[in-house]
Scaffold this active site. Structure first.
Site, PDB file in Angstrom:
ATOM      1  N   ASN A  42       0.841  -1.191   0.000  1.00 39.96           N
ATOM      2  CA  ASN A  42       0.000   0.000   0.000  1.00 39.96           C
ATOM      3  C   ASN A  42       0.879   1.245   0.000  1.00 39.96           C
ATOM      4  O   ASN A  42       1.966   1.273   0.604  1.00 39.96           O
ATOM      5  CB  ASN A  42      -1.021  -0.003   1.140  1.00 39.96           C
ATOM      6  CG  ASN A  42      -0.463  -0.266   2.504  1.00 39.96           C
ATOM      7  OD1 ASN A  42       0.596  -0.876   2.659  1.00 39.96           O
ATOM      8  ND2 ASN A  42      -1.165   0.186   3.531  1.00 39.96           N
ATOM      9  N   ILE A  43       0.397   2.260  -0.692  1.00 36.90           N
ATOM     10  CA  ILE A  43       1.137   3.515  -0.858  1.00 36.90           C
ATOM     11  C   ILE A  43       0.170   4.647  -0.546  1.00 36.90           C
ATOM     12  O   ILE A  43      -0.818   4.851  -1.275  1.00 36.90           O
ATOM     13  CB  ILE A  43       1.680   3.644  -2.298  1.00 36.90           C
ATOM     14  CG1 ILE A  43       2.525   2.418  -2.663  1.00 36.90           C
ATOM     15  CG2 ILE A  43       2.487   4.942  -2.452  1.00 36.90           C
ATOM     16  CD1 ILE A  43       2.884   2.322  -4.142  1.00 36.90           C
ATOM     17  N   GLU A  44       0.436   5.345   0.553  1.00 38.56           N
ATOM     18  CA  GLU A  44      -0.502   6.379   1.009  1.00 38.56           C
ATOM     19  C   GLU A  44      -0.101   7.766   0.510  1.00 38.56           C
ATOM     20  O   GLU A  44       0.980   7.955  -0.057  1.00 38.56           O
ATOM     21  CB  GLU A  44      -0.585   6.330   2.541  1.00 38.56           C
ATOM     22  CG  GLU A  44      -1.099   4.963   2.997  1.00 38.56           C
ATOM     23  CD  GLU A  44      -1.347   4.851   4.493  1.00 38.56           C
ATOM     24  OE1 GLU A  44      -0.838   5.690   5.266  1.00 38.56           O
ATOM     25  OE2 GLU A  44      -2.068   3.909   4.862  1.00 38.56           O
ATOM     26  N   GLU A  55      -3.068  -4.727  -2.981  1.00 42.96           N
ATOM     27  CA  GLU A  55      -3.603  -5.649  -4.003  1.00 42.96           C
ATOM     28  C   GLU A  55      -3.631  -4.984  -5.368  1.00 42.96           C
ATOM     29  O   GLU A  55      -3.292  -5.582  -6.388  1.00 42.96           O
ATOM     30  CB  GLU A  55      -5.025  -6.078  -3.633  1.00 42.96           C
ATOM     31  CG  GLU A  55      -5.154  -6.831  -2.320  1.00 42.96           C
ATOM     32  CD  GLU A  55      -5.418  -5.917  -1.125  1.00 42.96           C
ATOM     33  OE1 GLU A  55      -4.844  -4.804  -1.071  1.00 42.96           O
ATOM     34  OE2 GLU A  55      -6.196  -6.330  -0.250  1.00 42.96           O
ATOM     35  N   CYS A  84     -10.242  -4.783   0.574  1.00 41.77           N
ATOM     36  CA  CYS A  84     -11.326  -3.790   0.576  1.00 41.77           C
ATOM     37  C   CYS A  84     -12.233  -3.988  -0.641  1.00 41.77           C
ATOM     38  O   CYS A  84     -11.903  -4.706  -1.587  1.00 41.77           O
ATOM     39  CB  CYS A  84     -10.743  -2.377   0.588  1.00 41.77           C
ATOM     40  SG  CYS A  84     -10.226  -1.771  -1.027  1.00 41.77           S
ATOM     41  N   CYS A  87     -10.706  -3.155  -4.118  1.00 36.78           N
ATOM     42  CA  CYS A  87      -9.786  -4.197  -4.607  1.00 36.78           C
ATOM     43  C   CYS A  87     -10.544  -5.441  -5.041  1.00 36.78           C
ATOM     44  O   CYS A  87     -10.197  -6.077  -6.036  1.00 36.78           O
ATOM     45  CB  CYS A  87      -8.740  -4.526  -3.550  1.00 36.78           C
ATOM     46  SG  CYS A  87      -7.540  -3.198  -3.355  1.00 36.78           S
TER      47      CYS A  87
HETATM   48  N1  THU Z   1      -5.329  -1.291   2.467  1.00 37.03           N
HETATM   49  C1  THU Z   1      -4.788  -2.168   1.571  1.00 37.03           C
HETATM   50  O1  THU Z   1      -3.642  -2.001   1.139  1.00 37.03           O
HETATM   51  N2  THU Z   1      -5.544  -3.213   1.165  1.00 37.03           N
HETATM   52  C2  THU Z   1      -6.819  -3.456   1.599  1.00 37.03           C
HETATM   53  O2  THU Z   1      -7.497  -4.290   1.034  1.00 37.03           O
HETATM   54  C3  THU Z   1      -7.322  -2.720   2.759  1.00 37.03           C
HETATM   55  C4  THU Z   1      -6.688  -1.399   2.998  1.00 37.03           C
HETATM   56  C5  THU Z   1      -4.521  -0.153   2.904  1.00 37.03           C
HETATM   57  C6  THU Z   1      -4.987   1.191   2.426  1.00 37.03           C
HETATM   58  C7  THU Z   1      -4.415   2.095   3.479  1.00 37.03           C
HETATM   59  O3  THU Z   1      -3.071   2.391   3.143  1.00 37.03           O
HETATM   60  C8  THU Z   1      -4.405   1.255   4.746  1.00 37.03           C
HETATM   61  O4  THU Z   1      -4.524  -0.088   4.310  1.00 37.03           O
HETATM   62  C9  THU Z   1      -5.529   1.588   5.717  1.00 37.03           C
HETATM   63  O5  THU Z   1      -6.757   1.593   5.091  1.00 37.03           O
END
Ligand code: THU
Length: 132
Positions: A42-44, A55, A84, A87
């Site tokens: 994940n990349i925020e 994903e 989520c 995804c």
């Molecule tokens: N996140 C994912 O990478 N995959 C998911 O299916 C659920 C959420 C990440 C997004 C964000 O960076 C962090 O988790 C919190 O929501």
């Protein structure tokens, strides 16, 4: 590639997670039908909404390199969390029957399922066939 190895690849991908805001680390490893593995994290973003999940990072890497057929995806989080909704939809686009392995960052396997089980009655490419 065993399930254990795919989970290990997801844990390795999680190391690169850019998570200054949520601190919620996610790694994914996507196995193609021909045996290649694409990792993703994940990349925020400071403005939050552009954040991309692990994903989708893995999926976009694979599709952008010409891959279309997928056998499995491993997703790792601290609590074995599930993908989520966004995804689920994106994975459904390419691979509704794909296996989904959920594990934690220590490699403990929590659950095995499929994309179609995670997105019952999903809307997909078939819905847009024969539109003229
Ligand atoms: N996140 C994912 O990478 N995959 C998911 O299916 C659920 C959420 C990440 C997004 C964000 O960076 C962090 O988790 C919190 O929501």
């Amino acid at each position: 590639m065993t399930d254990k190895e795919l989970i290990a690849a997801a844990i390795a991908a999680a190391e690169h997670a850019y998570i200054p805001y949520s601190k919620y680390r996610v790694g994914a490893a996507l196995l193609t039908a021909d045996g290649a593995v694409y990792g993703g994290c994940n990349i925020e973003c400071a403005s939050y909404s552009p954040t991309v999940c692990a994903e989708r990072t893995a999926l976009f890497k694979a599709v952008s390199e010409g891959q279309r057929h997928f056998a499995a995806i491993a997703v790792v989080t601290r609590d074995g969390g599930s993908p989520c909704g966004v995804c689920r939809q994106m994975l459904f686009e390419f691979a509704p029957r794909m296996r989904v392995l959920l594990a934690d960052l220590e490699g403990q396997h929590h659950q095995s399922t499929t994309v179609a089980e995670l997105l019952p009655h999903g809307f997909g490419p078939a819905n847009l066939e024969n539109m003229g």
